[in-house]
Scaffold this active site. Sequence first.
Site, mmCIF file in Angstrom:
data_model
loop_
_atom_site.group_PDB
_atom_site.id
_atom_site.type_symbol
_atom_site.label_atom_id
_atom_site.label_comp_id
_atom_site.label_asym_id
_atom_site.label_seq_id
_atom_site.Cartn_x
_atom_site.Cartn_y
_atom_site.Cartn_z
ATOM 1 N N CYS A 195 0.830 -1.210 0.000
ATOM 2 C CA CYS A 195 0.000 0.000 0.000
ATOM 3 C C CYS A 195 0.864 1.259 0.000
ATOM 4 C CB CYS A 195 -0.926 -0.032 1.223
ATOM 5 S SG CYS A 195 -1.836 1.492 1.499
ATOM 6 N N CYS A 207 -0.044 3.937 2.611
ATOM 7 C CA CYS A 207 0.369 3.491 3.944
ATOM 8 C C CYS A 207 1.821 3.884 4.213
ATOM 9 C CB CYS A 207 0.223 1.976 4.079
ATOM 10 S SG CYS A 207 -1.467 1.350 3.871
#
Length: 329
Positions: free
Chosen positions: A32, A35
């Site tokens: 991600c 993230c």
Amino acid sequence: MAKPLEIQTVEQFSNLLKSSRIVVADFYANWCGPCKQIAPIYEQLARSLSRPNVATFVKINTEAEGCKALAAEYNVTALPTFIIYRDGSVVEKIKGANPQQLKTVVEKLSNDIQSAGEGGSGSGSNGGLAWRGADLPRGYTDISDSVDVRGLELLNADTDFSVRTLFNKDKPTALDKGKTSSTKKDWVESDTDEQLMLFTPFNSSVKLHTLQITSLPPADEEDDEEVPMRPKTIRLYTNRPHNLGFDEAEDIQPTQEIEIGENDWNSNGTATLSLRFVRFQNITTLVVFVVDGDGDGEKVRIDRIRLIGESGEKREMGKLEKIGDEPGE
């Protein structure tokens, strides 16, 4: 001060929720991008606000074998997702890599973290988390802040009381030892009979999972006044454009009718009422009709109402998604 703790197992996280008053969790995945972008900011917040056994910041890899069940248990459907817990219950959920939103929410905890470290309870008036009379169901948050208090309307209420009191974040004064009920009338009572009709509009569409009602009538009569009752029968109506009249409500099928038993009230005077979740999706207004009380009196008293569920965007089930990336990336 400490950097975020990497959670390895469900058992480890469960034990942490019991040992630390406040837990802030970053649900992420290695693939991600958003993230990774917000990770340094989260680590900075962790280093500045962590307190042993008081406030713990953790990271949970949603693809790790020992943590997949946690993502499912707390309904994590997009990455990153940040969840804040107090005393084992979810109090806030943030979806997406929004640094300013994360900072605002976490820094709002600073006073509460200090209060918890000193053994305090952290009331809403101190800038901390709102008081709650009962635990939250796992995976859901207190969305009472989604109520548009300017549009609240309460029919058949005694004029000595304010409807906004119902969503006050502070602990009811009736639970504060040493204070009398006359110190501050931070509750509502019905007027001519036991019925109340509360119209509650929301700032955005919400999903309602649970209704918590706190009612703390005095044990004995005070000043020769009649002691009010706790609510007994509650009827709920959803997405009405305006408040209902009492006669009108009798002719309309409620979304759900609930009867509160004596054993439903906990030591804080709070009843946790489970809703038929499928019927309470995309809710913009809620009408709470208190039909009667639990005795032979003529008045009903309510001190607090808490609405538990989900606010904001519609939850998309299925594969976890990165928030902030364009489709196809």
